[in-house]
Design a protein around this motif. Structure first.
Motif, PDB file in Angstrom:
ATOM      1  N   GLY A  21       0.814  -1.226   0.000  1.00 22.74           N
ATOM      2  CA  GLY A  21       0.000   0.000   0.000  1.00 22.74           C
ATOM      3  C   GLY A  21       0.840   1.264   0.000  1.00 22.74           C
ATOM      4  O   GLY A  21       1.978   1.262  -0.469  1.00 22.74           O
ATOM      5  N   ASP A  22       0.260   2.331   0.544  1.00 24.11           N
ATOM      6  CA  ASP A  22       0.928   3.633   0.507  1.00 24.11           C
ATOM      7  C   ASP A  22       2.244   3.655   1.286  1.00 24.11           C
ATOM      8  O   ASP A  22       3.229   4.245   0.842  1.00 24.11           O
ATOM      9  N   LEU A  25       4.800   2.077  -0.786  1.00 20.17           N
ATOM     10  CA  LEU A  25       5.191   2.927  -1.917  1.00 20.17           C
ATOM     11  C   LEU A  25       6.188   3.994  -1.481  1.00 20.17           C
ATOM     12  O   LEU A  25       7.188   4.243  -2.158  1.00 20.17           O
ATOM     13  N   ALA A  26       5.909   4.628  -0.326  1.00 19.35           N
ATOM     14  CA  ALA A  26       6.783   5.702   0.142  1.00 19.35           C
ATOM     15  C   ALA A  26       8.199   5.175   0.355  1.00 19.35           C
ATOM     16  O   ALA A  26       9.184   5.792  -0.061  1.00 19.35           O
ATOM     17  N   ARG A  29       9.954   4.179  -3.063  1.00 19.19           N
ATOM     18  CA  ARG A  29      10.461   5.295  -3.880  1.00 19.19           C
ATOM     19  C   ARG A  29      11.873   5.649  -3.449  1.00 19.19           C
ATOM     20  O   ARG A  29      12.725   5.960  -4.278  1.00 19.19           O
ATOM     21  N   ALA A  46      -0.008  -2.365  -5.021  1.00 20.25           N
ATOM     22  CA  ALA A  46      -0.461  -1.172  -5.750  1.00 20.25           C
ATOM     23  C   ALA A  46       0.056  -1.253  -7.188  1.00 20.25           C
ATOM     24  O   ALA A  46       1.086  -1.876  -7.437  1.00 20.25           O
ATOM     25  N   GLU A  48       1.650   0.803  -9.010  1.00 18.27           N
ATOM     26  CA  GLU A  48       3.040   1.263  -9.201  1.00 18.27           C
ATOM     27  C   GLU A  48       4.024   0.132  -8.955  1.00 18.27           C
ATOM     28  O   GLU A  48       5.022  -0.011  -9.654  1.00 18.27           O
ATOM     29  N   GLU A  81       1.008  -1.946   7.174  1.00 20.37           N
ATOM     30  CA  GLU A  81      -0.099  -1.080   7.624  1.00 20.37           C
ATOM     31  C   GLU A  81      -1.082  -1.854   8.497  1.00 20.37           C
ATOM     32  O   GLU A  81      -2.292  -1.622   8.458  1.00 20.37           O
TER      33      GLU A  81
END
Ligand code: SAH
Length: 463
Positions: A21-22, A25-26, A29, A46, A48, A81
Motif C-alpha cells: 500500500g501507501d 510505496l513511500a 520510492r 499497488a 506502481e 499497515e
C-alpha cells in the motif's frame, strides 16, 4: 544519540519489504534510488509496484511473507499497515538476521530512515530520534532550498577529478582549489552544461597550479559580544578560511565552533587578575604562524580596536613584514546599550560618549573626572567591576550627582545576560550584592529604558 547515523552501501545487497500500500510505496520510492536487490511481498500490490516489477526494478512476490523469505537480506521493511502483520513479518525477518524497520513504529524498529535531501552523490540525512518529524521536514525543506539542484552533478564531476587535483600540494592549496570549484567557478560553469563544468575544472587547476602559494596573513577579527549572530559576515568568512585561530578568554564556544574543523585553535585567554599569556608571547605566536604561511585569525571579543592591545600586535606584524587587516566587530558598549533599550547619544542629553577602562596596566585608570561629573555625561566603562568604588569616589569628589543613574550589563547579548539598575551612590554595594561573575559593562549616566520609565523609584533591580 540513540541512533547512530551511517551511510550503508546497498549495491548488490538484498533488501526485502512486506506490504503493497501507501506505506510500502513511500519506502520503495526511496529504496529504488539505491542499487539494492529489492524484493516485495504483497498479496495485493499497488499498480506502481506492479509497474516497477514489470520493469525489473524489483522482484514482486504476490503472497504474504513466509519463514525463510528474508534469508540473506541486509534490511527488512515492514510496511503492512497492520500492527499484527508487521509484528509477524518483522519477527520472521529478525530470525533471518536482517535489520528491521517497522514503518511508523520507532519502538520496535532496529533502525530508522532519516529525512533525506538527495543531491546524489551529496546526501544529507536528518534525524530527530522520532522526536519531531515536523522539525525534520522543515530542516529538509530549508536545505532543499539552499542546496542548488546542480550540486549533484557538480559533486559527481568533482569526484572524477580528484586524482587530477592531487597535482596540487595537500592542505591549503588543494582546499582552496575545491572551494573555488564548488562555490565560485563550478556553479557558473555548470549552467552551460556538464561539459562546461569539466572544462572549467581543467582551467581552474592550471590557474591554481600557477598561482604562487598565498603568503601568510593575519586578520584581526572582532568576534562581537558573544552572540554568534552578532558576528559580521566578514568575521564568519575569516573563520571559515583560517588555518590558525588565536583567541581570547571572552570568546564563546559557539563562535569557536565556526572555525574550520582542521584549524589550529590557540587559547591565549587573559584573566583580568589571574594568570595570563604575556603579550609578547601572543605577538610571537601570531608572527610565527603567519611566517609559516598560515592564514591567522586573531580573534578578540567585541571590536579588536577597543581595549584590545591591538597596536602591539600590529607592530609585531609590521616588524616581521607580515601583512594584516582588521575586521571590525560589535563592541560590548553597543551590545549593552541595545540590551537596555537606549541609545549611546541623544539630542539634548549627551552629544558625546566616552569609552573608559576601569583599570589599566598601572592599576585603577585615571580620567577627566571633572568633565564626566557634569550632568548629562555618559560613559561606557569596560573592566569596571573592581574599580567601581574608585570611580564612584572620584566622580562624587568632582561634584557628580549621587542619584545619577548607573546600569551594569553582565554578559550582554548572551543567554545569561543580566541587568543591574542602580545609582552612582549605590553602585559599589549593589555590585557587591549582585555578585556578577561574567564580563560586565557599566554605563554611567544611562538608565535602562524600563528603569527610567519607573522613575523616581530608580533602585536596584536585578533582572
Ligand atoms: N574589545 C572588547 C573589550 C575588551 S576588554 C570590546 O570591544 O567589547 C574586556 C571587557 O569588555 C570586559 O571586562 C567587559 O567590561 C567588556 N565586555 C566584553 N564582552 C562583554 C559582554 N558580553 N557583556 C558585557 N561586557 C562585556
Amino acid at each position: 544519540m540513540q541512533h547512530f547515523p551511517i551511510f550503508l552501501d546497498l549495491a548488490g545487497r538484498r533488501v526485502v519489504l512486506s506490504g503493497g500500500g501507501d506505506a510500502a510505496l513511500a519506502k520503495l520510492r526511496l529504496l529504488l534510488k539505491t542499487e539494492a536487490h529489492l524484493t516485495v511481498f504483497a498479496a495485493d500490490p499497488a499498480p506502481e509496484i506492479e509497474n516497477w516489477a514489470s520493469q525489473s526494478r524489483l522482484r514482486l512476490v504476490r503472497r504474504a511473507m513466509q519463514p525463510g523469505d528474508t534469508l540473506c537480506a541486509a534490511l527488512f521493511y515492514a510496511a503492512d499497515e497492520d500492527a499484527n502483520e508487521d509484528a509477524r513479518t518483522s519477527a520472521l525477518a529478525r530470525a533471518d538476521g536482517a535489520l528491521v524497520n517497522i514503518v511508523d513504529n520507532l519502538q520496535d524498529s532496529q533502525f530508522i530512515t532519516p529525512a533525506i535531501v538527495d543531491r546524489d552523490p551529496v546526501t544529507v540525512a536528518i534525524g530527530t530520534e522520532g522526536a519531531a518529524p515536523v522539525l525534520a521536514r522543515a530542516i529538509k525543506a530549508d536545505l532543499e532550498a539552499k542546496l542548488p539542484a546542480t550540486l549533484g552533478p557538480l559533486a559527481r564531476i568533482g569526484k572524477a577529478f580528484r586524482k587530477m587535483a592531487e597535482a596540487l600540494p595537500m592542505g591549503r592549496a588543494r582546499r582552496e582549489f575545491w572551494a573555488d570549484y564548488y562555490f565560485r567557478t563550478g556553479p557558473t560553469a555548470i549552467a552551460t552544461g556538464e561539459d562546461g563544468a569539466r572544462e572549467a575544472l581543467d582551467e581552474l587547476l592550471l590557474r591554481h597550479l600557477d598561482a604562487k602559494n598565498r603568503p601568510g596573513h593575519v586578520a584581526f577579527v572582532g568576534a562581537g559580544p558573544g552572540d554568534p549572530e552578532l558576528l559580521t559576515l566578514k568575521a564568519r568568512r575569516a573563520l571559515d578560511e583560517a588555518d590558525v585561530v588565536i583567541y581570547d578568554r571572552l570568546i564563546s564556544a559557539e563562535i569557536l565552533e565556526l572555525a574550520r574543523r582542521e584549524a589550529t585553535l590557540i587559547d591565549v585567554g587573559k584573566e583580568a587578575y589571574g594568570p595570563s599569556t604575556p603579550q609578547e608571547t601572543i605577538n610571537a605566536l601570531i608572527v610565527e604562524h603567519a611566517q609559516k604561511g598560515a592564514q591567522v585569525v586573531r580573534l578578540k571579543s567585541g571590536d579588536s580596536t577597543v581595549f584590545g592591545r591591538l597596536d602591539e600586535e600590529i607592530e609585531a606584524c609590521d616588524a616581521a613584514s607580515v601583512s594584516w587587516h582588521i575586521v571590525p566587530g560589535i563592541t560590548a558598549a553597543s551590545a549593552a546599550v541595545a540590551a537596555i533599550g537606549q541609545s549611546l547619544t541623544k539630542r539634548q542629553r549627551n552629544a558625546s560618549v566616552r569609552l573608559l577602562t576601569g583599570h589599566d596596566m598601572k592599576g585603577f585608570a585615571d580620567h577627566d573626572w571633572a568633565t564626566l561629573a557634569r550632568p548629562g555625561e555618559v560613559a561606557a566603562i569596560y573592566m569596571g567591576k573592581r574599580s567601581a568604588r574608585f570611580i564612584q569616589g572620584r566622580l562624587i569628589m568632582h561634584g557628580a550627582d549621587r542619584t545619577t543613574p548607573v546600569t551594569v550589563i553582565e554578559n550582554a547579548s548572551r543567554p545569561d545576560q543580566r541587568i543591574l539598575s542602580t545609582t552612582l551612590d549605590a553602585l559599589p554595594t549593589d555590585l557587591a550584592d549582585a555578585n556578577l561573575s561574567g564580563p560586565a559593562l557599566t554605563f554611567y549616566g544611562l538608565a535602562s529604558r524600563a528603569a527610567s520609565a519607573a522613575l523616581p523609584a530608580l533602585q536596584q533591580e536585578l533582572a
